[in-house]
Design an enzyme around this catalytic site. Structure first.
Site, PDB file in Angstrom:
ATOM      1  N   HIS A   1      10.332  13.953   9.950  1.00 41.46           N
ATOM      2  CA  HIS A   1       9.527  15.512   9.332  1.00 41.46           C
ATOM      3  C   HIS A   1       8.912  16.139  10.214  1.00 41.46           C
ATOM      4  O   HIS A   1       8.789  17.485   9.953  1.00 41.46           O
ATOM      5  CB  HIS A   1       9.384  14.423   7.991  1.00 41.46           C
ATOM      6  CG  HIS A   1      10.143  13.125   7.998  1.00 41.46           C
ATOM      7  ND1 HIS A   1      11.257  13.695   6.987  1.00 41.46           N
ATOM      8  CD2 HIS A   1       9.621  11.860   7.754  1.00 41.46           C
ATOM      9  CE1 HIS A   1      11.708  12.884   6.264  1.00 41.46           C
ATOM     10  NE2 HIS A   1      10.923  11.446   6.791  1.00 41.46           N
TER      11      HIS A   1
ATOM     12  N   HIS B   1      -0.968  15.232  12.082  1.00 41.82           N
ATOM     13  CA  HIS B   1       0.351  15.423  12.808  1.00 41.82           C
ATOM     14  C   HIS B   1       0.482  17.190  12.070  1.00 41.82           C
ATOM     15  O   HIS B   1      -0.297  18.094  11.735  1.00 41.82           O
ATOM     16  CB  HIS B   1       1.651  15.598  11.240  1.00 41.82           C
ATOM     17  CG  HIS B   1       1.119  15.380  10.100  1.00 41.82           C
ATOM     18  ND1 HIS B   1       0.557  14.537   9.322  1.00 41.82           N
ATOM     19  CD2 HIS B   1       1.777  16.011   8.788  1.00 41.82           C
ATOM     20  CE1 HIS B   1       0.123  14.737   8.157  1.00 41.82           C
ATOM     21  NE2 HIS B   1       0.898  15.517   7.907  1.00 41.82           N
TER      22      HIS B   1
ATOM     23  N   HIS C   1       2.262  21.177  11.005  1.00 41.67           N
ATOM     24  CA  HIS C   1       3.314  21.690   9.831  1.00 41.67           C
ATOM     25  C   HIS C   1       3.799  22.703   9.877  1.00 41.67           C
ATOM     26  O   HIS C   1       2.957  23.387  10.615  1.00 41.67           O
ATOM     27  CB  HIS C   1       3.389  21.629   8.243  1.00 41.67           C
ATOM     28  CG  HIS C   1       2.838  20.345   7.669  1.00 41.67           C
ATOM     29  ND1 HIS C   1       4.288  19.761   6.658  1.00 41.67           N
ATOM     30  CD2 HIS C   1       1.949  19.662   7.902  1.00 41.67           C
ATOM     31  CE1 HIS C   1       3.464  18.683   5.920  1.00 41.67           C
ATOM     32  NE2 HIS C   1       2.595  18.696   6.959  1.00 41.67           N
TER      33      HIS C   1
ATOM     34  N   GLU D   1       0.391  24.837   4.691  1.00 44.13           N
ATOM     35  CA  GLU D   1       0.974  24.625   3.588  1.00 44.13           C
ATOM     36  C   GLU D   1      -0.365  25.144   2.588  1.00 44.13           C
ATOM     37  O   GLU D   1      -0.330  24.699   1.600  1.00 44.13           O
ATOM     38  CB  GLU D   1       0.757  22.817   3.715  1.00 44.13           C
ATOM     39  CG  GLU D   1       2.065  22.355   3.929  1.00 44.13           C
ATOM     40  CD  GLU D   1       2.123  20.881   3.745  1.00 44.13           C
ATOM     41  OE1 GLU D   1       1.452  20.034   4.259  1.00 44.13           O
ATOM     42  OE2 GLU D   1       3.706  20.767   3.647  1.00 44.13           O
TER      43      GLU D   1
ATOM     44  N   HIS E   1      -3.001  18.632  10.225  1.00 46.34           N
ATOM     45  CA  HIS E   1      -3.158  17.191   9.270  1.00 46.34           C
ATOM     46  C   HIS E   1      -3.680  16.199   9.949  1.00 46.34           C
ATOM     47  O   HIS E   1      -2.878  15.532  10.655  1.00 46.34           O
ATOM     48  CB  HIS E   1      -2.271  16.903   8.544  1.00 46.34           C
ATOM     49  CG  HIS E   1      -1.857  18.486   7.357  1.00 46.34           C
ATOM     50  ND1 HIS E   1      -1.118  18.493   6.309  1.00 46.34           N
ATOM     51  CD2 HIS E   1      -2.558  19.299   6.605  1.00 46.34           C
ATOM     52  CE1 HIS E   1      -0.791  19.769   5.612  1.00 46.34           C
ATOM     53  NE2 HIS E   1      -2.016  20.422   5.734  1.00 46.34           N
TER      54      HIS E   1
ATOM     55  N   THR F   1       1.759  16.538   0.670  1.00 51.82           N
ATOM     56  CA  THR F   1       2.603  16.929   0.472  1.00 51.82           C
ATOM     57  C   THR F   1       4.287  17.025   1.011  1.00 51.82           C
ATOM     58  O   THR F   1       5.320  17.982   0.550  1.00 51.82           O
ATOM     59  CB  THR F   1       1.699  17.898   1.227  1.00 51.82           C
ATOM     60  OG1 THR F   1       2.396  17.929   2.907  1.00 51.82           O
ATOM     61  CG2 THR F   1       0.480  18.721   1.108  1.00 51.82           C
TER      62      THR F   1
HETATM   63  N1  LIG Z   1       1.432  16.310   4.276  1.00 46.85           N
HETATM   64  S1  LIG Z   1      -0.176  14.851   3.572  1.00 46.85           S
HETATM   65  O1  LIG Z   1      -0.780  15.626   5.138  1.00 46.85           O
HETATM   66  O2  LIG Z   1       0.277  15.425   2.656  1.00 46.85           O
HETATM   67  C1  LIG Z   1       1.146  13.538   4.203  1.00 46.85           C
HETATM   68  C2  LIG Z   1       0.410  12.682   4.890  1.00 46.85           C
HETATM   69  C3  LIG Z   1       0.753  10.645   4.827  1.00 46.85           C
HETATM   70  F1  LIG Z   1      -0.269  10.100   5.946  1.00 46.85           F
HETATM   71  C4  LIG Z   1       1.960  10.859   4.045  1.00 46.85           C
HETATM   72  C5  LIG Z   1       2.953  12.139   3.700  1.00 46.85           C
HETATM   73  F2  LIG Z   1       3.518  11.933   2.888  1.00 46.85           F
HETATM   74  C6  LIG Z   1       1.728  13.595   4.019  1.00 46.85           C
HETATM   75 ZN   LIG Z   2       0.803  17.247   6.353  1.00 39.13          ZN
END
Ligand SMILES: NS(=O)(=O)c1cc(F)cc(F)c1
Ligand SMILES: [Zn+2]
Length: 245
Positions: A49, A79, A81, A91, A104, A183
């Site tokens: 992902h 991570h 996006h 996002e 994030h 998200t």
């Molecule tokens: N993209 S996010 O930061 O909202 C996020 C963080 C996480 F630890 C797990 C998820 F599935 C999504």
């Molecule tokens: Zn994220």
């Protein structure tokens, strides 16, 4: 009759003043403070992902605190996006404008919950720091991550030692904050979002390395490029967004 109306008006004024004073709507937001240990990073993984750098979260060596948070939250992973081209990939948007990518940094409330999994389902379980990335000159420290991406082109993991993500962050952490959700599925409403208002990380050639990643594993026949792994902004639905500025 006039006296009764005046008394009612004063009573309403008092109740509203009391509410706003104690509701926190006027309480200022303090600074967000990051205390990250130099060496709690463990590995970098293509999970099909995104690309995720995970941290040892067995103690409070790397935490975020202050701002809208009532206690320290432990760093679990970070991570990214991103999109396939241009300035689409973040996002969150600012005044309707999106950015090429969004980082994030995911933290969890280890004071109230025993595991990350438990925290991920609780309204105050997670705190995610969001930082926008925009195209421009390559970032001097981001290359530590992007130079490793070729090793995780497919859905695999490899070690990353002593990467402190604080080097990726802007000097001044002015931010917006609101109560939102993950998200990606399962989309739990468990995130205290802290979105940094000032973009810091710029990259151009480095963004291309993210777009060389694949959603698929080496053993799979298909080779599907990892891009557009972002969820477009959703309606606020009455959520209050507060600013630290
Ligand atoms: N993209 S996010 O930061 O909202 C996020 C963080 C996480 F630890 C797990 C998820 F599935 C999504
Ligand atoms: Zn994220």
């Amino acid at each position: 009759m006039q006296n009764i109306l005046e008394i009612c008006a004063e009573l309403i004024f008092f109740v509203l003043t009391f509410y706003f004073f104690f509701s926190g709507a006027e309480r200022g937001l303090g600074p967000v403070v990051l205390n990250y240990d130099q060496c709690t990073s463990m590995n970098i993984t293509n999970n099909g992902h995104s690309v995720v750098v995970q941290f040892d979260d067995s103690d409070d060596r790397s935490v975020i605190q202050g701002g809208p948070l009532d206690n320290p939250y432990r760093l679990k992973q970070f991570h990214f996006h991103w999109g396939e081209k241009g300035c689409h990939g973040s996002e969150h948007t600012v005044a309707g404008n999106s950015y090429a990518s969004e980082l994030h940094l995911v933290h969890w409330n280890a004071v109230k919950y025993k595991t990350f999994g438990e925290a991920a389902t609780a309204p105050d379980g997670l705190a995610v720091l969001g930082i926008f990335l925009e195209t421009g000159d390559d970032h001097r420290w981001l290359h530590v991550i992007t130079d490793a991406l070729y090793m995780v082109k497919f859905k695999v993991s490899t070690t990353v030692n002593c990467f402190n993500p604080k080097c990726l962050l802007p000097s001044s952490l002015h931010y917006w904050t609101y109560l939102g959700s993950l998200t990606t599925p399962p989309l739990h409403e468990s995130v205290i979002w802290i979105v940094v208002s000032k973009t810091k990380i710029s990259f151009s050639m480095q963004l291309g390395k993210f777009r060389m990643l694949l959603f698929t594993g080496e053993e799979e026949d298909q080779r599907i490029r990892m891009e557009n792994n972002f969820r477009p902004p959703q309606p606020l639905k009455g959520r209050k967004v507060r600013s630290s500025i």
